[in-house]
Scaffold this motif. Structure first.
Motif, mmCIF file in Angstrom:
data_model
loop_
_atom_site.group_PDB
_atom_site.id
_atom_site.type_symbol
_atom_site.label_atom_id
_atom_site.label_comp_id
_atom_site.label_asym_id
_atom_site.label_seq_id
_atom_site.Cartn_x
_atom_site.Cartn_y
_atom_site.Cartn_z
ATOM 1 N N ASN A 99 42.077 -34.279 116.030
ATOM 2 C CA ASN A 99 41.175 -35.413 115.814
ATOM 3 C C ASN A 99 40.588 -35.925 117.129
ATOM 4 O OD1 ASN A 99 41.818 -35.122 113.118
ATOM 5 N ND2 ASN A 99 43.276 -36.805 113.093
ATOM 6 N N ASN A 179 40.771 -30.963 112.952
ATOM 7 C CA ASN A 179 40.336 -32.244 112.394
ATOM 8 C C ASN A 179 41.024 -32.430 111.048
ATOM 9 O OD1 ASN A 179 38.393 -32.888 114.519
ATOM 10 N ND2 ASN A 179 37.284 -31.108 113.760
ATOM 11 N N LEU A 180 42.013 -33.344 111.012
ATOM 12 C CA LEU A 180 42.931 -33.435 109.885
ATOM 13 C C LEU A 180 43.113 -34.875 109.422
ATOM 14 C CD1 LEU A 180 45.739 -31.173 111.423
ATOM 15 C CD2 LEU A 180 43.877 -30.421 109.937
ATOM 16 N N GLU A 181 43.286 -35.058 108.119
ATOM 17 C CA GLU A 181 43.748 -36.303 107.491
ATOM 18 C C GLU A 181 43.152 -37.554 108.121
ATOM 19 O OE1 GLU A 181 47.963 -36.538 107.116
ATOM 20 O OE2 GLU A 181 48.162 -34.466 106.473
ATOM 21 N N GLN A 182 41.889 -37.779 107.876
ATOM 22 C CA GLN A 182 41.214 -38.930 108.471
ATOM 23 C C GLN A 182 40.717 -39.882 107.386
ATOM 24 O OE1 GLN A 182 38.354 -37.528 111.509
ATOM 25 N NE2 GLN A 182 39.281 -35.548 111.141
ATOM 26 N N ASP A 183 41.249 -41.068 107.370
ATOM 27 C CA ASP A 183 40.851 -42.088 106.407
ATOM 28 C C ASP A 183 40.869 -43.443 107.125
ATOM 29 O OD1 ASP A 183 40.115 -43.340 104.085
ATOM 30 O OD2 ASP A 183 42.163 -43.497 103.313
ATOM 31 N N PRO A 185 36.693 -41.914 107.280
ATOM 32 C CA PRO A 185 36.096 -40.786 108.013
ATOM 33 C C PRO A 185 35.810 -41.143 109.464
ATOM 34 C CG PRO A 185 35.068 -41.038 105.865
ATOM 35 C CD PRO A 185 35.942 -42.241 106.053
ATOM 36 N N GLY A 210 38.706 -27.473 110.280
ATOM 37 C CA GLY A 210 38.886 -28.672 109.480
ATOM 38 C C GLY A 210 39.652 -28.369 108.216
ATOM 39 N N ASP A 212 40.528 -28.484 104.383
ATOM 40 C CA ASP A 212 40.040 -28.672 103.015
ATOM 41 C C ASP A 212 38.659 -29.341 102.993
ATOM 42 O OD1 ASP A 212 42.456 -27.528 102.205
ATOM 43 O OD2 ASP A 212 43.457 -29.470 102.268
ATOM 44 N N ASN A 214 37.918 -32.428 104.036
ATOM 45 C CA ASN A 214 38.015 -33.591 104.900
ATOM 46 C C ASN A 214 36.641 -33.942 105.486
ATOM 47 O OD1 ASN A 214 39.268 -35.609 106.305
ATOM 48 N ND2 ASN A 214 40.054 -34.300 107.929
ATOM 49 N N TYR A 216 34.204 -35.846 108.180
ATOM 50 C CA TYR A 216 34.188 -36.390 109.527
ATOM 51 C C TYR A 216 32.923 -35.891 110.216
ATOM 52 C CZ TYR A 216 36.071 -31.696 110.273
ATOM 53 O OH TYR A 216 36.245 -30.326 110.256
ATOM 54 N N SER A 241 35.565 -28.187 107.983
ATOM 55 C CA SER A 241 35.711 -28.532 106.570
ATOM 56 C C SER A 241 34.361 -28.464 105.857
ATOM 57 C CB SER A 241 36.283 -29.951 106.462
ATOM 58 O OG SER A 241 35.905 -30.575 105.264
#
Length: 445
Positions: A99, A179-183, A185, A210, A212, A214, A216, A241
């Motif tokens: 990230n 680039n993973l799990e961003q909430d 975005p 990235g 799945d 996801n 960003y 992603s």
């Protein structure tokens, strides 16, 4: 609010995001650089279709997204969690960003030769700010490009690679951007600096990955400085992603008799744009750019090249190929400018596209602008479908239609993939292309 006002507000809001806390004082030159970039954001034109550089690529969808500037990672990522994206161990010097932030404990093989600096730009701001002050924003990247100004206004972390004079690295450097799990975005903005001193040689592999679907925005700026008689092989594999936005801006400066070879493979992302700006500083420099891109349903894949021959006796080669297998768009906008004083320049530019479906779209515009009279220059482009006679020939030899089409697509792309001199990367690129064509087989005509 008008569209232009909304766009200006979108950039200004992101540029004014709070800066991460730092362990020590920030160098004065860095704050000045940021301030100039923020001022540029308030003045530079908003990219739109009437600007030649953005004639075929809209940012309207991007401006509808609500991104938050990425902050330092609070989560402790473990190597086991990231193995599916990192891939198998390889004989490389590896650096990992998650990230947008360098995670030193995930680095491998960093017993570097003397004279090589490889690590985090953020860390170097604390240990060697004077080195960075010499090179960061050396090309004044925010002066004409709004997205580069946004990156400059929020410089935080990125790759720092410096190879001292005369050093030849014995194996590739691999940099993985996860680039993973961003909430919510995130806006992720690596700022990379690569400096090869006189006679230095290295191979750099960058992978953009990235997870799945996801969402960003990866807005990367890379400054590449090749001094006299240095050489860099630079490979870039974009597998973001399917919901991601990806913009990579590369600024290349080459000194006398330097050699840059850059290959970009662009397969992922919802919206992807790769920009090269190359400048020759002295005679004898050579720049070789190549790329392969695929376009599936709903994708945009855009390449924008700006190669300037401003001194005599330099050469450049640009060859890019695209495979469009779904309802999406590809854009190739390549420009070579040969100034009046750049006699004995040798420049060749080519773009070829293979259309596997009728409802895909490609806009291709190779350009030559020549002001010198003693040069060798050429450019060309093709857009076409699979040759029915070639498909028939293969089928007459007992090969089914799907396999025949796949073989012809791989043959079309082989010139780019076979040029990759890093074994694992070449094999992975071929596997990815095979998987893409197989997945699209049901839609092919």
């Amino acid at each position: 609010m008008s569209n232009l006002a909304h766009a200006r507000d979108w950039f200004s809001t992101l540029a004014s995001s709070p800066e991460p806390e730092r362990s020590g004082p920030e160098p004065a030159w860095l704050q000045e650089t940021r301030n100039r970039a923020r001022q540029a954001i308030a003045e530079l034109p908003i990219p739109h279709r009437k600007l030649e550089a953005w004639r075929y690529t809209s940012i309207e969808g991007l401006l509808q997204q609500d991104f938050t500037a990425a902050l330092p990672e609070a989560r402790t990522w473990m190597g086991e969690e990231l193995e599916p994206w990192l891939g198998p161990a390889a004989d490389v010097y590896r650096l990992v960003f998650v990230n947008g932030q360098c995670i030193p404990r995930l680095a491998t093989g960093l017993e570097l030769p003397a004279g090589v600096t490889l690590g985090s730009l953020r860390a170097a701001l604390g240990t060697d700010p004077q080195l960075l002050s010499t090179w960061v924003n050396h090309a004044q990247v925010h002066e004409e490009h709004l997205f580069s100004a946004l990156n400059t206004a929020l410089i935080h972390d990125g790759l720092l690679l410096r190879v001292a004079a005369g050093v030849r690295l014995d194996r590739p450097i691999e940099v993985v951007y996860l680039n993973l799990e961003q909430d919510p975005p995130r806006l992720i903005q690596p700022r990379n600096l690569v400096v090869l001193e006189p006679g230095a040689h290295a191979t750099l592999v960058e992978r953009f990955v990235g997870a799945d679907d996801n969402a960003y925005f990866h807005n990367q700026v890379t400054e590449l400085v090749l001094q006299e008689q240095s050489g860099l092989q630079h490979y870039r594999l974009q597998e973001e992603s399917t919901a991601a936005w990806h913009l990579a801006s590369l600024y290349l400066s080459q000194d006398r008799n330097s050699h840059y070879q850059g290959t970009t493979l662009s397969f992922g992302a919802r919206w992807a744009r790769t920009e090269y700006q190359a400048r020759f500083q002295h005679e004898g420099a050579h720049c070789d750019l190549s790329g392969l891109y695929t376009v599936g349903k709903g994708q945009l894949n855009d390449f924008h090249l700006d190669i300037r021959h401003s001194v005599p006796g330099c050469t450049s080669r640009e060859q890019f190929k695209g495979i469009l297998h779904g309802k999406g768009r590809a854009v190739f906008d390549g420009r070579i400018l040969v100034d009046k004083q750049a006699q004995k320049s040798d420049a060749r530019l080519r773009n070829d596209n293979l259309m596997l479906v009728r409802d895909a779209e490609v806009d291709t515009k190779p350009q030559l602008e020549i002001h010198a009279d003693d040069v060798q220059c050429s450019h060309g482009t093709t857009v076409g479908q699979l040759d029915p006679q070639q498909v028939f020939y293969l089928r007459s030899r007992g090969i089914d239609a799907e396999t025949a089409r796949r073989m012809l697509c791989l043959g079309f792309a082989a010139e780019i993939i076979d040029s990759i001199e890093v074994d694992g990367l070449r094999e992975h690129a071929m596997e990815r292309l095979v998987g893409t064509i197989q997945a699209a087989a049901g839609t092919l005509e």
